[in-house]
Design an enzyme around this catalytic site. Structure first.
Site, PDB file in Angstrom:
ATOM      1  N   ASP A 136       0.833  -1.287   0.325  1.00  0.00           N
ATOM      2  CA  ASP A 136      -0.005  -0.301  -0.190  1.00  0.00           C
ATOM      3  C   ASP A 136       0.750   0.908  -0.563  1.00  0.00           C
ATOM      4  OD1 ASP A 136      -2.285   1.865   0.594  1.00  0.00           O
ATOM      5  OD2 ASP A 136      -1.884   2.234   1.815  1.00  0.00           O
TER       6      ASP A 136
ATOM      7  N   ASP B 169      -0.656   5.150   0.748  1.00  0.00           N
ATOM      8  CA  ASP B 169      -0.873   6.273   1.819  1.00  0.00           C
ATOM      9  C   ASP B 169      -0.785   5.964   3.345  1.00  0.00           C
ATOM     10  OD1 ASP B 169      -1.004   8.355   0.083  1.00  0.00           O
ATOM     11  OD2 ASP B 169      -3.583   7.354  -0.288  1.00  0.00           O
TER      12      ASP B 169
END
Length: 296
Positions: free
Chosen positions: A88, A90
């Site tokens: 991922d 963020d």
């Protein structure tokens, strides 16, 4: 020994007392625990063990450590070094939520951040929440994207994680529910092999308030992990997935080593491995890399 429990703390913070406490906790649940092996002096160490499940061993270690700022990751020794990473972006590879930071330029950061928080904790459907937040930014100048990027910071250990795994032959993919404007730049900056994310639509130098369909969501992340593994002839046991939000949970649970990184409560509770205190170097220690093996 067929399993290993890795303890990880801030540099200089891991003590022999921590190791002894965890070894005693393993013995208390009838696990045979071997001698500790330092991966980095006073920072990370392996404790080999057998005759118990890794989930039970990890839970026992975390309970014994109590409030100590030490992460404990238990797993099988077989295929410990992963050949595929899906990460991922963020609040994982970068320290911020880029959509929330972008919203600041529209004077909507607090309002949009509140929706992001609920979405990442699984309280809202990800796709619907994304459309809602992007819609609120209609008419915002695309210059705000550049300013947001200039203020975006990498999480400590991110560049070393990618450099080390790629140097050892792993394929690294950045998979984000965020936007290609940011994932492309992060991927280029630290060397991801590929990136997949959502596309913000623009017209005449302004955001249209829409995002290209289909939205890259939780299911798409899981599909990406499985597809990349299959393309490389890898079992899921040879994969690593890391993230912090509810849209990461499916891939985290499917990967051989799925790590909830400083994650939202619903994710931390459901993941088999957690990093609550360390930075992204923890993912290298969890794979058995010694500090001396880290790539520059």
């Amino acid at each position: 020994m067929d399993h290993v429990l890795t303890l990880i703390a801030a540099p200089g913070a891991l003590t022999v007392e921590h190791l002894n406490t965890v070894r005693a906790a393993l013995r208390a649940i009838a696990a045979e625990a071997g001698s500790p092996d330092w991966l980095a002096e006073a920072e990370a160490a392996d404790i080999p063990f057998r005759a118990i499940s890794p989930d039970l061993a990890g839970a026992a270690a975390r309970h014994a450590l109590d409030e100590a700022p030490v992460d404990a990751i238990a797993q099988p020794l077989e295929q410990r070094r992963k050949r595929l990473l899906v990460a991922d972006m963020d609040s994982t590879i970068v320290t911020s939520e880029t959509l929330d930071e972008l919203a600041a330029y529209a004077g909507l950061k607090e309002k949009i951040a509140a929706i992001t928080k609920r979405s990442m904790n699984g309280e809202l459907d990800f796709a619907e929440a994304l459309r809602l937040r992007v819609g609120m930014l209609k008419g915002l100048s695309t210059e705000a994207l550049e300013r947001t990027w200039e203020a975006t910071a990498l999480t400590p250990g991110a560049a070393t994680l990618i450099a080390t795994m790629r140097a050892d032959g792993a394929f690294c993919c950045l998979a984000s529910g965020g936007f290609t404007f940011f994932t492309g730049r992060v991927a280029a900056q630290i060397g991801f092999d590929m990136h997949v994310s959502n596309i913000l639509l623009k017209e005449d130098g302004k955001l249209t308030g829409t995002v290209a369909e289909p939205i890259f969501d939780r299911d798409a992340k899981l599909t990406t992990l499985k597809r990349l593994a299959a393309e490389r002839g890898l079992p899921l046991a040879a994969t690593l997935a890391v993230g912090d939000g509810a849209n990461d949970l499916a891939m985290i649970q499917a990967a051989g080593l799925g790590v909830a990184f400083r994650a939202k409560p619903v994710v931390a509770a459901a993941a088999r491995a957690r990093v609550d205190h360390g930075d992204l170097h923890a993912l290298l220690f969890a794979q058995g890399y010694r500090r001396a093996e880290f790539a520059a």
